[in-house]
Design a protein around this motif. Structure first.
Motif, short mmCIF file in Angstrom:
data_model
loop_
_atom_site.label_atom_id
_atom_site.label_comp_id
_atom_site.label_asym_id
_atom_site.label_seq_id
_atom_site.Cartn_x
_atom_site.Cartn_y
_atom_site.Cartn_z
N ARG A 3 -48.59 -32.65 -26.28
CA ARG A 3 -49.28 -32.97 -25.02
C ARG A 3 -48.58 -34.13 -24.29
O ARG A 3 -48.45 -34.11 -23.07
CB ARG A 3 -50.74 -33.30 -25.28
N LYS A 4 -48.10 -35.13 -25.04
CA LYS A 4 -47.38 -36.24 -24.42
C LYS A 4 -46.09 -35.75 -23.77
O LYS A 4 -45.74 -36.16 -22.66
CB LYS A 4 -47.03 -37.30 -25.47
N LEU A 23 -45.38 -32.69 -22.70
CA LEU A 23 -45.70 -31.89 -21.52
C LEU A 23 -46.08 -32.76 -20.33
O LEU A 23 -45.66 -32.50 -19.20
CB LEU A 23 -46.80 -30.88 -21.84
N ALA A 24 -46.86 -33.82 -20.58
CA ALA A 24 -47.23 -34.74 -19.50
C ALA A 24 -45.99 -35.43 -18.93
O ALA A 24 -45.85 -35.58 -17.71
CB ALA A 24 -48.23 -35.77 -20.01
N LEU A 27 -42.90 -34.28 -18.95
CA LEU A 27 -42.09 -33.31 -18.20
C LEU A 27 -42.73 -32.94 -16.86
O LEU A 27 -42.01 -32.58 -15.92
CB LEU A 27 -41.85 -32.06 -19.04
N GLN A 28 -44.04 -33.04 -16.75
CA GLN A 28 -44.67 -32.79 -15.46
C GLN A 28 -44.28 -33.87 -14.46
O GLN A 28 -44.07 -33.58 -13.28
CB GLN A 28 -46.19 -32.73 -15.59
N ASP A 29 -44.17 -35.11 -14.93
CA ASP A 29 -43.78 -36.21 -14.05
C ASP A 29 -42.27 -36.32 -13.86
O ASP A 29 -41.82 -36.91 -12.87
CB ASP A 29 -44.30 -37.55 -14.61
N HIS A 30 -41.50 -35.81 -14.80
CA HIS A 30 -40.04 -35.93 -14.77
C HIS A 30 -39.41 -34.56 -14.95
O HIS A 30 -38.61 -34.35 -15.85
CB HIS A 30 -39.55 -36.86 -15.88
N SER A 31 -39.74 -33.65 -14.10
CA SER A 31 -39.30 -32.27 -14.29
C SER A 31 -37.78 -32.13 -14.18
O SER A 31 -37.18 -32.58 -13.20
CB SER A 31 -39.94 -31.35 -13.25
N ASP A 69 -36.52 -29.60 -10.94
CA ASP A 69 -36.79 -29.90 -9.54
C ASP A 69 -35.75 -29.20 -8.68
O ASP A 69 -34.55 -29.48 -8.78
CB ASP A 69 -36.74 -31.41 -9.31
#
Length: 80
Positions: free
Chosen positions: A35-36, A38-39, A41-45, A48
């Motif tokens: 979960r950490k 994934l979170a 990677l959502q902020d630092h994809s 992009d």
């Protein structure tokens, strides 16, 4: 055949707990770590697509046209 041989020789075959990574505590920790990640990677994809550049997921620095990652192995072998 195995059991009679053990009885004949007076030995026994035992195993230790297998798959220690499947215990509840380890499974919960792995789930939390996933979960950490994934979170993060959502902020630092790394995917992009705004400019199509190769980008460092932590710093956000984008590579320019001089980057040749697809040739890294061939270039590295020149120095061996």
């Amino acid at each position: 055949m195995n059991n009679p041989m053990q009885q004949f020789t007076g030995t026994t075959f035992t195993t230790s707990d297998q798959h220690k990574d499947t215990n509840p505590a380890r499974t919960a920790r792995d789930d939390n770590d996933t979960r950490k990640l994934l979170a993060f990677l959502q902020d630092h994809s790394p995917f992009d697509e705004t400019d199509g550049a190769l980008r460092n997921i932590e710093t956000g620095v984008a590579a320019d046209s001089r980057v040749n990652a697809e040739q890294a192995k061939a270039i590295g072998e020149k120095f061996v």
